[in-house]
Design a protein around this motif. Structure first.
Motif, PDB file in Angstrom:
ATOM      1  N   ALA A   1      -1.576  11.921  -2.051  1.00 33.32           N
ATOM      2  CA  ALA A   1      -2.927  11.449  -1.739  1.00 33.32           C
ATOM      3  C   ALA A   1      -3.252  11.636  -0.256  1.00 33.32           C
ATOM      4  N   LEU A   2      -2.302  11.318   0.617  1.00 37.01           N
ATOM      5  CA  LEU A   2      -2.534  11.477   2.055  1.00 37.01           C
ATOM      6  C   LEU A   2      -2.678  12.943   2.433  1.00 37.01           C
TER       7      LEU A   2
ATOM      8  N   ASP B   1       1.944   6.530  -6.875  1.00 30.97           N
ATOM      9  CA  ASP B   1       0.878   7.392  -7.392  1.00 30.97           C
ATOM     10  C   ASP B   1       1.390   8.813  -7.648  1.00 30.97           C
TER      11      ASP B   1
ATOM     12  N   LEU C   1      -7.101   3.934  -0.572  1.00 29.30           N
ATOM     13  CA  LEU C   1      -6.591   4.297   0.755  1.00 29.30           C
ATOM     14  C   LEU C   1      -7.460   3.668   1.825  1.00 29.30           C
TER      15      LEU C   1
ATOM     16  N   ASP D   1       0.836  -1.205   0.000  1.00 26.02           N
ATOM     17  CA  ASP D   1       0.000   0.000   0.000  1.00 26.02           C
ATOM     18  C   ASP D   1       0.873   1.258   0.000  1.00 26.02           C
ATOM     19  N   ARG D   2       1.953   1.239   0.771  1.00 23.24           N
ATOM     20  CA  ARG D   2       2.819   2.413   0.843  1.00 23.24           C
ATOM     21  C   ARG D   2       3.571   2.626  -0.460  1.00 23.24           C
TER      22      ARG D   2
ATOM     23  N   ILE E   1      -9.227   8.772  -6.256  1.00 23.59           N
ATOM     24  CA  ILE E   1      -8.633   7.746  -5.400  1.00 23.59           C
ATOM     25  C   ILE E   1      -9.766   7.054  -4.660  1.00 23.59           C
TER      26      ILE E   1
ATOM     27  N   ALA F   1       3.195  11.808   0.796  1.00 21.98           N
ATOM     28  CA  ALA F   1       2.506  11.366  -0.422  1.00 21.98           C
ATOM     29  C   ALA F   1       1.323  12.292  -0.657  1.00 21.98           C
TER      30      ALA F   1
ATOM     31  N   ARG G   1       2.518   1.754  -3.378  1.00 19.61           N
ATOM     32  CA  ARG G   1       1.526   2.254  -4.340  1.00 19.61           C
ATOM     33  C   ARG G   1       1.257   3.734  -4.143  1.00 19.61           C
ATOM     34  N   LEU G   2       1.188   4.121  -2.868  1.00 18.89           N
ATOM     35  CA  LEU G   2       0.918   5.517  -2.533  1.00 18.89           C
ATOM     36  C   LEU G   2       2.030   6.408  -3.080  1.00 18.89           C
TER      37      LEU G   2
ATOM     38  N   LEU H   1      -5.651   3.971  -7.009  1.00 15.29           N
ATOM     39  CA  LEU H   1      -5.147   3.733  -5.667  1.00 15.29           C
ATOM     40  C   LEU H   1      -6.320   3.617  -4.686  1.00 15.29           C
TER      41      LEU H   1
END
Lengths: 295, 295
Positions: free
Chosen positions: A277-278, A76, A93, A69-70, A119, A275, A72-73, A91
């Protein structure tokens, strides 16, 4: 270097719960999924997935999925530079949310984020006893929680306070509190608890009336059912003010005297991982929280 | 004969999750609770409770608590004859309910039963994979479920069908289905799933459009959040018609063509135990289901 195509197969089986659904999601055959998973398990000398209905990860499988997951993040963030946007699968989350936030303000933040960012969200209901572990292991990347404990590898942001209001239906008031809300009536009137960790009714009774609450208890593990059953006159209980207020205004609920409200502070605990997205999700969560919560 | 006062202490620790709260509920000291539990464990030669936060039963502890619940249920029928009504602590019935029922019709049945009978409810969210086990072991005495599988020691009553309707927000329709709802757009438009077992969106896509759905998925494990996020335009999904209809009427949601609804049959599976409380609950559940569900 790990075999990421095999690891992606492991991740899909865990996410989807079965080899067949993972195959469908990846657009390959179930036997190809099975081969990749088994190959990786053999090379690592460890079982990664406990086969069953649903399939669940072993500890090592869970750790590898969290790592995936990390990766991929972070990947991205490269997509625009690599002009891969159309080609890569979106992605997802994984975020833990406490039930009362999911029943009030969180959907607005999730929708604002999800519509804009392209996302996907995999929401899990917060189980406070386990959320810290799941954050630490990377199983979830962020959490809305009422628990201010710092979590290693994460930063914690105070979002604000959700006020809770103590309510009963007018009919319940007439049946159980006709002599007033006091030590005596509070010890006999049935109340509700969300789960075993829900101490808000007891805290309200203690702060508002100095009563150590030991009354008949209904256990109702759903925010909306909690409210519906209060309106239907089953028991009294504390509800998030944004949910209770329309019913108070319409006379379907009455606030228990002395009208003491309890503020529950909510926190956003998010992986320390640079990242995009976060960061976008954190901004959406903070902006919506600022609208809904007291500061 | 078992030592029922010690067994009641075990039951209270499991129900409340800790020795302290059990002591509070029983009106005795925590050390008295601890002594009773330890005494019974020594006599039986088995650990009954795994001490922790929360305290959880061992397999034998769970079996004994299930037995205790049944004894209490039968004892409750004696109370009027013994003129004990005021003296005995109220009975608690543990019932599993699927989330969509708890979000729609079940609170009305629970309130009708709970207000009249003076019996407390301990509701658990149905986890279909485990509900049959929990019924078989007696951990829950009844369940509302979409699973028609017979369970040993229980009878199963068909309650009726809850219709599901496929919806999206008008804004989502304009963004994702401007060319119509078809194979092509369904494969790209994000949809929601409640959990890994939620196959209703896939079934709808298959029955309505012959599509084997493999589209971006948001995972939203709450009936009301599922609806809130659909209204907010995050994704399309299937909702219980009683929840969706006010929003369809108000134009906040649009039904996806061709307007195919999917009926989900619901069942009441209840322990074969001749006890007044279970019969009263069964009557309340069947009466409310007859009002809300299609037959």
């Amino acid at each position: 270097m790990l075999d990421y195509s095999a690891l992606a197969a492991v991740g899909a089986v865990i996410r989807e719960g079965s080899f067949e659904r993972a195959a469908h999601a990846l657009g390959i055959t179930a036997s190809a999924v099975s081969q990749r998973v088994r190959g990786l398990e053999e090379r690592l000398g460890s079982v990664l997935i406990v086969r069953g209905q649903p399939c669940v990860p072993t500890d090592m499988g869970r750790a590898l999925c969290a790592h995936l997951d990390r990766v991929r993040l972070l990947e991205d963030d490269l997509a625009p530079a690599l002009a891969l946007t159309g080609a890569v699968s979106p992605l997802t989350l994984k975020v833990a949310v406490n039930a009362d936030s999911l029943a009030t303000w969180f959907p607005q933040a999730a929708a604002a984020f999800g519509r804009g960012a392209g996302i996907l969200l995999d929401l899990a209901l917060d189980d406070e006893a386990h959320t810290a572990d799941r954050l630490r292991s990377g199983e979830v990347l962020a959490a809305v929680t009422a628990d201010p404990e710092p979590v290693q590898g994460c930063r914690t942001i105070l979002l604000g306070a959700l006020p809770y209001v103590s309510c009963a239906s007018p009919d319940f008031m007439a049946r159980h509190f006709v002599g007033g809300v006091n030590r005596d009536t509070l010890m006999r009137a049935p109340h509700m608890q969300f789960d075993r960790r829900d101490a808000w009714q007891a805290r309200w009774a203690s702060e508002a009336h100095g009563v150590e609450l030991a009354a008949p208890t209904h256990w109702i593990p759903s925010t909306h059912a909690f409210l519906d059953l209060c309106i239907a006159g089953l028991a009294w209980g504390l509800h998030p003010a944004p949910l209770a207020e329309p019913h108070l205004a319409a006379g379907r609920l009455t606030e228990l005297p002395p009208g003491l409200r309890i503020d529950v502070k909510l926190y956003w605990t998010v992986a320390r991982l640079h990242a995009r997205a976060l960061e976008t999700l954190t901004r959406a969560v903070c902006a919506t929280a600022a609208e809904w919560l007291d500061n």
